[in-house]
Design an enzyme around this catalytic site. Structure first.
Site, PDB file in Angstrom:
ATOM      1  N   ASP A 193     -41.377 -50.318 -44.075  1.00  0.00           N
ATOM      2  CA  ASP A 193     -40.602 -49.415 -43.223  1.00  0.00           C
ATOM      3  C   ASP A 193     -39.289 -48.977 -43.867  1.00  0.00           C
ATOM      4  O   ASP A 193     -38.655 -48.031 -43.396  1.00  0.00           O
ATOM      5  CB  ASP A 193     -40.307 -50.068 -41.862  1.00  0.00           C
ATOM      6  CG  ASP A 193     -41.535 -50.116 -40.972  1.00  0.00           C
ATOM      7  OD1 ASP A 193     -42.457 -49.297 -41.190  1.00  0.00           O
ATOM      8  OD2 ASP A 193     -41.574 -50.956 -40.053  1.00  0.00           O
ATOM      9  N   LYS A 213     -48.159 -44.078 -41.437  1.00  0.00           N
ATOM     10  CA  LYS A 213     -47.289 -44.433 -40.315  1.00  0.00           C
ATOM     11  C   LYS A 213     -47.244 -43.269 -39.330  1.00  0.00           C
ATOM     12  O   LYS A 213     -48.201 -42.509 -39.216  1.00  0.00           O
ATOM     13  CB  LYS A 213     -45.900 -44.790 -40.841  1.00  0.00           C
ATOM     14  CG  LYS A 213     -45.870 -46.034 -41.727  1.00  0.00           C
ATOM     15  CD  LYS A 213     -46.081 -47.303 -40.915  1.00  0.00           C
ATOM     16  CE  LYS A 213     -45.902 -48.553 -41.744  1.00  0.00           C
ATOM     17  NZ  LYS A 213     -45.922 -49.788 -40.924  1.00  0.00           N
ATOM     18  N   ARG A 222     -44.850 -40.848 -44.509  1.00  0.00           N
ATOM     19  CA  ARG A 222     -43.428 -41.031 -44.784  1.00  0.00           C
ATOM     20  C   ARG A 222     -43.048 -40.749 -46.229  1.00  0.00           C
ATOM     21  O   ARG A 222     -41.919 -40.321 -46.490  1.00  0.00           O
ATOM     22  CB  ARG A 222     -42.995 -42.452 -44.373  1.00  0.00           C
ATOM     23  CG  ARG A 222     -42.889 -42.618 -42.870  1.00  0.00           C
ATOM     24  CD  ARG A 222     -42.474 -44.002 -42.462  1.00  0.00           C
ATOM     25  NE  ARG A 222     -42.284 -44.067 -41.010  1.00  0.00           N
ATOM     26  CZ  ARG A 222     -42.222 -45.198 -40.319  1.00  0.00           C
ATOM     27  NH1 ARG A 222     -42.331 -46.356 -40.944  1.00  0.00           N
ATOM     28  NH2 ARG A 222     -42.049 -45.157 -39.013  1.00  0.00           N
ATOM     29  N   ARG A 267     -37.862 -43.216 -38.156  1.00  0.00           N
ATOM     30  CA  ARG A 267     -37.241 -43.681 -39.396  1.00  0.00           C
ATOM     31  C   ARG A 267     -36.893 -42.513 -40.324  1.00  0.00           C
ATOM     32  O   ARG A 267     -35.875 -42.554 -41.027  1.00  0.00           O
ATOM     33  CB  ARG A 267     -38.150 -44.692 -40.096  1.00  0.00           C
ATOM     34  CG  ARG A 267     -38.457 -45.890 -39.205  1.00  0.00           C
ATOM     35  CD  ARG A 267     -38.877 -47.112 -39.967  1.00  0.00           C
ATOM     36  NE  ARG A 267     -39.358 -48.138 -39.043  1.00  0.00           N
ATOM     37  CZ  ARG A 267     -38.577 -48.902 -38.296  1.00  0.00           C
ATOM     38  NH1 ARG A 267     -37.262 -48.767 -38.377  1.00  0.00           N
ATOM     39  NH2 ARG A 267     -39.095 -49.797 -37.469  1.00  0.00           N
TER      40      ARG A 267
END
Length: 217
Positions: free
Chosen positions: A100, A127, A131, A172
């Site tokens: 992450d 995810k 990402r 994120r």
């Protein structure tokens, strides 16, 4: 009784003895204010940080220290003190245990001398969004010298400038771009930031509390 986490046997009328437990902070969320302090050459104390916890994402702090971050860990008071760090340097990091972190480490790499190589993160493509591709695309809009690899990315020190960027509805990605914007020249506008509430609903409030120039529009 637990059998390999697939079968549980619980006795009835069980009496549980009370106990005290310190719930540690979430290291994947701690990473955002920590990097914000580092790239703006600021000082910050982050509370509820238990380095004895088993979270894999605590490796983020080790990576930052390896890159030259001045971080003092206060084990007794469960906090870390981030000190002004002017000489960050790139390196090669396998983040298989802290997947992450890829988006915020990409931001940190923009402010480190030399080249930062992040690998071991192929699963990050699966995810809330891809990402790897998304953070590369958006940081490139801000002027980052960055490219994706099969299982990560490579980023070189870059002078970021404000830009209109997109979160891909990924909390994120949104927070990482917001942190990047704090140290960029000009204004950064991030589209679709409601997603931040998924993991850190007070992110903007906390950033404002340390006088970050950030607001919702």
């Amino acid at each position: 009784v637990c059998d390999n986490y697939s079968y549980y046997s619980i006795s009835g009328k069980t009496v549980i003895t009370g106990f005290d437990y310190n719930v540690p902070g979430d290291f994947s969320s701690i990473a955002f204010p920590l990097v914000a302090a580092l790239i703006t050459n600021s000082e910050m104390t982050i509370a509820h940080v238990d380095m004895s916890d088993v979270q894999g994402d605590k490796k983020i702090i080790d990576i930052a220290i390896e890159m030259g971050a001045q971080i003092k860990i206060d084990h007794a008071n469960y906090c870390v003190n981030v000190l002004p760090s002017q000489n960050l340097k790139g390196g090669e990091f396998n983040i298989n245990n802290c997947i992450d972190a890829i988006t915020i480490l990409a931001v940190l790499g923009c402010f480190a001398e030399g080249e930062t190589v992040i690998r071991g993160a192929a699963i990050a493509r699966q995810k809330e969004c891809n990402r790897i591709k998304c953070i590369v695309n958006e940081l490139a809009k801000m002027g980052a010298d960055i490219k994706e690899t099969e299982d990560g990315l490579v980023v070189k020190r870059s002078q970021l400038v404000g830009a209109k960027v997109y979160s891909y509805a990924d909390h994120r990605v949104a927070m990482s771009l917001a942190v990047a914007g704090l140290a960029a020249t000009g204004v950064t506008e991030i589209k679709d930031t409601d997603c931040i509430a998924k993991s850190y609903k007070d992110f903007i409030v906390d950033m404002k509390s340390v006088e970050a120039n950030i607001w919702e529009c």
